[in-house]
Design a protein around this motif. Structure first.
Motif, PDB file in Angstrom:
ATOM      1  N   TRP A 126      28.096  40.560  34.048  1.00  0.00           N
ATOM      2  CA  TRP A 126      27.317  40.549  35.286  1.00  0.00           C
ATOM      3  C   TRP A 126      27.213  39.153  35.882  1.00  0.00           C
ATOM      4  O   TRP A 126      27.188  39.003  37.112  1.00  0.00           O
ATOM      5  CB  TRP A 126      25.953  41.201  35.070  1.00  0.00           C
ATOM      6  CG  TRP A 126      26.140  42.670  34.865  1.00  0.00           C
ATOM      7  CD1 TRP A 126      25.911  43.379  33.721  1.00  0.00           C
ATOM      8  CD2 TRP A 126      26.659  43.610  35.813  1.00  0.00           C
ATOM      9  NE1 TRP A 126      26.243  44.699  33.903  1.00  0.00           N
ATOM     10  CE2 TRP A 126      26.706  44.865  35.186  1.00  0.00           C
ATOM     11  CE3 TRP A 126      27.076  43.513  37.128  1.00  0.00           C
ATOM     12  CZ2 TRP A 126      27.164  46.015  35.829  1.00  0.00           C
ATOM     13  CZ3 TRP A 126      27.530  44.651  37.783  1.00  0.00           C
ATOM     14  CH2 TRP A 126      27.567  45.888  37.129  1.00  0.00           C
ATOM     15  N   LEU A 127      27.191  38.117  35.052  1.00  0.00           N
ATOM     16  CA  LEU A 127      27.222  36.750  35.595  1.00  0.00           C
ATOM     17  C   LEU A 127      28.568  36.471  36.257  1.00  0.00           C
ATOM     18  O   LEU A 127      28.632  35.803  37.295  1.00  0.00           O
ATOM     19  CB  LEU A 127      26.923  35.733  34.498  1.00  0.00           C
ATOM     20  CG  LEU A 127      25.494  35.761  33.970  1.00  0.00           C
ATOM     21  CD1 LEU A 127      25.339  34.804  32.791  1.00  0.00           C
ATOM     22  CD2 LEU A 127      24.499  35.422  35.073  1.00  0.00           C
ATOM     23  N   ASP A 128      29.652  37.014  35.690  1.00  0.00           N
ATOM     24  CA  ASP A 128      30.979  36.865  36.303  1.00  0.00           C
ATOM     25  C   ASP A 128      31.031  37.584  37.650  1.00  0.00           C
ATOM     26  O   ASP A 128      31.618  37.082  38.609  1.00  0.00           O
ATOM     27  CB  ASP A 128      32.077  37.408  35.386  1.00  0.00           C
ATOM     28  CG  ASP A 128      32.331  36.537  34.172  1.00  0.00           C
ATOM     29  OD1 ASP A 128      31.893  35.369  34.169  1.00  0.00           O
ATOM     30  OD2 ASP A 128      32.961  37.033  33.215  1.00  0.00           O
ATOM     31  N   VAL A 129      30.430  38.782  37.723  1.00  0.00           N
ATOM     32  CA  VAL A 129      30.383  39.513  38.990  1.00  0.00           C
ATOM     33  C   VAL A 129      29.671  38.663  40.041  1.00  0.00           C
ATOM     34  O   VAL A 129      30.148  38.510  41.174  1.00  0.00           O
ATOM     35  CB  VAL A 129      29.686  40.888  38.828  1.00  0.00           C
ATOM     36  CG1 VAL A 129      29.370  41.516  40.183  1.00  0.00           C
ATOM     37  CG2 VAL A 129      30.549  41.828  37.986  1.00  0.00           C
ATOM     38  N   ALA A 130      28.519  38.105  39.673  1.00  0.00           N
ATOM     39  CA  ALA A 130      27.762  37.266  40.614  1.00  0.00           C
ATOM     40  C   ALA A 130      28.591  36.058  41.044  1.00  0.00           C
ATOM     41  O   ALA A 130      28.627  35.711  42.234  1.00  0.00           O
ATOM     42  CB  ALA A 130      26.439  36.822  39.983  1.00  0.00           C
ATOM     43  N   ALA A 131      29.281  35.417  40.108  1.00  0.00           N
ATOM     44  CA  ALA A 131      30.078  34.230  40.439  1.00  0.00           C
ATOM     45  C   ALA A 131      31.236  34.590  41.372  1.00  0.00           C
ATOM     46  O   ALA A 131      31.513  33.860  42.331  1.00  0.00           O
ATOM     47  CB  ALA A 131      30.604  33.582  39.161  1.00  0.00           C
ATOM     48  N   ARG A 132      31.908  35.724  41.113  1.00  0.00           N
ATOM     49  CA  ARG A 132      33.008  36.141  41.994  1.00  0.00           C
ATOM     50  C   ARG A 132      32.497  36.410  43.410  1.00  0.00           C
ATOM     51  O   ARG A 132      33.126  36.018  44.387  1.00  0.00           O
ATOM     52  CB  ARG A 132      33.703  37.390  41.439  1.00  0.00           C
ATOM     53  CG  ARG A 132      34.635  37.101  40.276  1.00  0.00           C
ATOM     54  CD  ARG A 132      35.529  38.281  39.947  1.00  0.00           C
ATOM     55  NE  ARG A 132      34.826  39.528  39.716  1.00  0.00           N
ATOM     56  CZ  ARG A 132      34.336  39.923  38.535  1.00  0.00           C
ATOM     57  NH1 ARG A 132      34.465  39.143  37.472  1.00  0.00           N
ATOM     58  NH2 ARG A 132      33.723  41.086  38.419  1.00  0.00           N
ATOM     59  N   ARG A 133      31.359  37.076  43.506  1.00  0.00           N
ATOM     60  CA  ARG A 133      30.791  37.383  44.831  1.00  0.00           C
ATOM     61  C   ARG A 133      30.407  36.091  45.557  1.00  0.00           C
ATOM     62  O   ARG A 133      30.625  35.950  46.748  1.00  0.00           O
ATOM     63  CB  ARG A 133      29.586  38.300  44.688  1.00  0.00           C
ATOM     64  CG  ARG A 133      29.874  39.614  43.996  1.00  0.00           C
ATOM     65  CD  ARG A 133      30.236  40.695  44.983  1.00  0.00           C
ATOM     66  NE  ARG A 133      30.715  41.886  44.325  1.00  0.00           N
ATOM     67  CZ  ARG A 133      30.103  43.048  44.354  1.00  0.00           C
ATOM     68  NH1 ARG A 133      28.968  43.185  45.004  1.00  0.00           N
ATOM     69  NH2 ARG A 133      30.632  44.093  43.745  1.00  0.00           N
ATOM     70  N   GLN A 134      29.842  35.139  44.839  1.00  0.00           N
ATOM     71  CA  GLN A 134      29.448  33.875  45.452  1.00  0.00           C
ATOM     72  C   GLN A 134      30.684  33.122  45.941  1.00  0.00           C
ATOM     73  O   GLN A 134      30.697  32.598  47.046  1.00  0.00           O
ATOM     74  CB  GLN A 134      28.642  33.039  44.453  1.00  0.00           C
ATOM     75  CG  GLN A 134      28.010  31.801  45.039  1.00  0.00           C
ATOM     76  CD  GLN A 134      28.962  30.624  45.127  1.00  0.00           C
ATOM     77  OE1 GLN A 134      29.863  30.455  44.310  1.00  0.00           O
ATOM     78  NE2 GLN A 134      28.785  29.807  46.143  1.00  0.00           N
ATOM     79  N   ARG A 135      31.744  33.087  45.119  1.00  0.00           N
ATOM     80  CA  ARG A 135      32.964  32.386  45.509  1.00  0.00           C
ATOM     81  C   ARG A 135      33.600  32.995  46.749  1.00  0.00           C
ATOM     82  O   ARG A 135      34.193  32.289  47.566  1.00  0.00           O
ATOM     83  CB  ARG A 135      33.975  32.370  44.353  1.00  0.00           C
ATOM     84  CG  ARG A 135      33.661  31.333  43.290  1.00  0.00           C
ATOM     85  CD  ARG A 135      34.821  31.140  42.323  1.00  0.00           C
ATOM     86  NE  ARG A 135      35.084  32.310  41.512  1.00  0.00           N
ATOM     87  CZ  ARG A 135      34.472  32.579  40.357  1.00  0.00           C
ATOM     88  NH1 ARG A 135      33.561  31.759  39.875  1.00  0.00           N
ATOM     89  NH2 ARG A 135      34.777  33.662  39.674  1.00  0.00           N
ATOM     90  N   ARG A 136      33.482  34.321  46.898  1.00  0.00           N
ATOM     91  CA  ARG A 136      34.038  34.992  48.085  1.00  0.00           C
ATOM     92  C   ARG A 136      33.155  34.780  49.314  1.00  0.00           C
ATOM     93  O   ARG A 136      33.556  35.096  50.422  1.00  0.00           O
ATOM     94  CB  ARG A 136      34.154  36.504  47.835  1.00  0.00           C
ATOM     95  CG  ARG A 136      35.273  36.887  46.920  1.00  0.00           C
ATOM     96  CD  ARG A 136      35.555  38.372  46.970  1.00  0.00           C
ATOM     97  NE  ARG A 136      34.386  39.224  46.929  1.00  0.00           N
ATOM     98  CZ  ARG A 136      34.153  40.158  46.001  1.00  0.00           C
ATOM     99  NH1 ARG A 136      35.009  40.347  45.020  1.00  0.00           N
ATOM    100  NH2 ARG A 136      33.074  40.901  46.064  1.00  0.00           N
ATOM    101  N   GLY A 137      31.940  34.310  49.095  1.00  0.00           N
ATOM    102  CA  GLY A 137      31.021  34.132  50.213  1.00  0.00           C
ATOM    103  C   GLY A 137      30.304  35.410  50.601  1.00  0.00           C
ATOM    104  O   GLY A 137      29.825  35.538  51.727  1.00  0.00           O
ATOM    105  N   ASP A 138      30.236  36.378  49.683  1.00  0.00           N
ATOM    106  CA  ASP A 138      29.529  37.627  49.965  1.00  0.00           C
ATOM    107  C   ASP A 138      28.061  37.350  50.251  1.00  0.00           C
ATOM    108  O   ASP A 138      27.487  36.395  49.719  1.00  0.00           O
ATOM    109  CB  ASP A 138      29.636  38.587  48.770  1.00  0.00           C
ATOM    110  CG  ASP A 138      31.030  39.159  48.595  1.00  0.00           C
ATOM    111  OD1 ASP A 138      31.918  38.860  49.416  1.00  0.00           O
ATOM    112  OD2 ASP A 138      31.230  39.909  47.625  1.00  0.00           O
ATOM    113  N   PRO A 139      27.439  38.183  51.071  1.00  0.00           N
ATOM    114  CA  PRO A 139      26.008  38.002  51.343  1.00  0.00           C
ATOM    115  C   PRO A 139      25.181  38.088  50.063  1.00  0.00           C
ATOM    116  O   PRO A 139      25.528  38.832  49.142  1.00  0.00           O
ATOM    117  CB  PRO A 139      25.668  39.172  52.269  1.00  0.00           C
ATOM    118  CG  PRO A 139      26.968  39.657  52.809  1.00  0.00           C
ATOM    119  CD  PRO A 139      28.008  39.317  51.781  1.00  0.00           C
TER     120      PRO A 139
END
Length: 193
Positions: A126-139
């Motif tokens: 779940w931390l990886d999911v959050a990091a991937r979303r942040q790197r993509r610039g997701d809201p």
């Protein structure tokens, strides 16, 4: 005493495991196998619990019938991963088929107990999911605060972190007619320790 442990903590099987493998106790062996299956589902298919949360949404209940693709679109997953998660959730007794769609059962999965390594893998996922979303610039809110504090204040921050987590769980528990699924990722640790 065992009834009290069960009623107050809902962790009777974990308590019994401190003394004997619950699988060796005929009165709880079936329940223990089911608990292990639920924990295995959570760690082997971490998206299964996000799928479960989608099944709790009012918008899913409003669908004319079940639709794997609808769930997949909500979570950004392939349809086959959604199907694998649904099959595992059904085997684990966490969902049932009712009136043309899945419904969550009242059963839960306590991932705060059990072997440490699977719990660590689940947290890392779940931390990886959050990091991937942040790197993509997701809201979303992606915050950090790198600080220097006295050790006694770090302990105060840890206590605050725990209180926040418990209050968050209470808000989630009290929430009625959910219409979104969210990931809350929290970390607090000392660097260089």
């Amino acid at each position: 005493m065992l009834a009290l442990v069960d009623a107050t903590t809902d962790r009777l099987l974990d308590f019994l495991a401190l003394f004997v493998h619950p699988g060796q106790l005929p009165s709880v062996a079936r329940d223990f196998r089911l608990l292990e299956e639920r924990r295995r589902t959570a760690t082997d298919l971490p998206w299964s619990h996000a799928v479960l949360r989608v099944l709790e949404l009012a918008s899913y209940a409003a669908l004319p019938c079940h639709d794997d693709a609808w769930i997949a679109a909500r979570l950004g997953l392939p349809d086959d991963e959604v199907r694998a998660c649904l099959n595992a959730l059904a085997r684990a007794g966490l969902i049932r088929w009712r009136a043309g769609r899945y419904a969550a059962t009242a059963e839960t999965v306590d991932m705060t107990r059990g072997a440490a390594e699977p719990r660590q893998r689940l947290k890392a996922h779940w931390l990886d999911v959050a990091a991937r979303r942040q790197r993509r610039g997701d809201p979303g809110l992606y915050s950090y605060n790198l600080v220097s504090v006295a050790r006694c204040d770090l302990e105060r921050l840890r206590a605050l972190h725990v209180r926040y987590f418990h209050e968050l769980r209470q808000i989630v528990s009290d929430s009625r007619e959910p219409d979104c699924v969210a990931l809350v990722a929290m970390q607090l640790f000392e660097l260089g320790a």
